[in-house]
Design a protein around this motif. Structure first.
Motif, PDB file in Angstrom:
ATOM      1  N   ARG A  91       4.340   9.986 -35.509  1.00  0.00           N
ATOM      2  CA  ARG A  91       4.641   8.850 -36.418  1.00  0.00           C
ATOM      3  C   ARG A  91       6.198   8.439 -36.360  1.00  0.00           C
ATOM      4  O   ARG A  91       6.434   7.145 -36.173  1.00  0.00           O
ATOM      5  CB  ARG A  91       4.683   9.437 -37.977  1.00  0.00           C
ATOM      6  N   PHE A 129      -3.616   8.005 -34.969  1.00  0.00           N
ATOM      7  CA  PHE A 129      -3.576   9.380 -35.235  1.00  0.00           C
ATOM      8  C   PHE A 129      -4.872  10.128 -35.145  1.00  0.00           C
ATOM      9  O   PHE A 129      -5.053  10.657 -36.171  1.00  0.00           O
ATOM     10  CB  PHE A 129      -2.633   9.815 -36.530  1.00  0.00           C
ATOM     11  N   GLU A 148       1.742  15.383 -35.966  1.00  0.00           N
ATOM     12  CA  GLU A 148       1.714  14.229 -36.434  1.00  0.00           C
ATOM     13  C   GLU A 148       3.247  13.517 -36.989  1.00  0.00           C
ATOM     14  O   GLU A 148       3.378  12.229 -36.705  1.00  0.00           O
ATOM     15  CB  GLU A 148       0.850  14.128 -37.556  1.00  0.00           C
ATOM     16  N   ARG A 200      -2.658  18.906 -35.694  1.00  0.00           N
ATOM     17  CA  ARG A 200      -2.060  17.714 -36.595  1.00  0.00           C
ATOM     18  C   ARG A 200      -0.809  18.121 -37.317  1.00  0.00           C
ATOM     19  O   ARG A 200       0.184  17.477 -37.305  1.00  0.00           O
ATOM     20  CB  ARG A 200      -3.145  17.101 -37.290  1.00  0.00           C
TER      21      ARG A 200
END
Length: 199
Positions: free
Chosen positions: A106, A72, A102, A98
């Motif tokens: 994920r 990431f 993110e 982010r």
């Protein structure tokens, strides 16, 4: 077919794996799932998906674990940044990006790793312990994503950042404790390369 992906008639890819290879791949995928962490809860069925998108916020700081930081990375800055760009501004833009991306990233990485585990769990090895894994539909791309994530994670653990560093690792003596990880890194690279070629 032995340890490399080959094209299937009608699309997709297949690879022959023995019991040890199946076990190693499954173990690595499970470890990747543990590293990535639990997924986000599903929104309620009557929830407005657009409102949920803007209400949901992920982390704004990069992960402290080097492997997670490789999986990431920051969206702005790094080696490709222009030298005259303000580092504080780049950090702020990365944090904002982010925060909104993110969590979804994920989730996708978890789904890729879960697809690997489920594919391997569905295999029925023959009497010699080998099985042929056939991937069709979205599975080849899921596997490709997971293989890439596994290699990035191992590269972070081995501190591989340049080609010169990785070539030194290839010549490690057998007694070096990093040798099994290097062998896994190389093997996964071969699987990834042949899977790309079949697609």
């Amino acid at each position: 077919m032995g340890g490399v992906f080959e094209p299937l008639k009608g699309g997709g890819a297949a690879v022959a794996l023995d019991e040890i290879e199946i076990s190693i791949l499954r173990s690595l995928a499970v470890q990747l799932l543990e590293l990535i962490g639990p997924g986000e809860p599903e929104p309620a069925g009557d929830a407005d998906p657009l409102a949920a998108l803007f209400a949901a916020e992920g982390p704004s700081e990069p992960p402290s674990d080097p492997a997670l930081a490789r999986l990431f990375p920051d969206a702005y800055g790094g080696p490709g940044a222009a030298p005259d760009e303000d580092p504080q501004e780049l950090r702020a833009r990365s944090a904002e990006f982010r925060r909104f991306t993110e969590t979804d990233l994920r989730t996708r990485k978890r789904e890729d790793a879960l697809a690997v585990v489920r594919s391997l769990d569905a295999l029925t090895p023959a009497g010699d312990g080998a099985a042929v894994l056939e991937l069709a539909g979205e599975l080849p791309l899921r596997w490709l994503g997971a293989l890439n994530d596994l290699r990035l994670t191992i590269a972070a653990r081995l501190e591989i950042t340049e080609d010169e560093q990785s070539s030194e690792l290839y010549r490690l003596p057998d007694e070096d404790p990093r040798k099994p990880m290097v062998m896994a890194y190389l093997w996964l690279g071969g699987l990834q390369e042949t899977l790309i070629e079949t697609l």
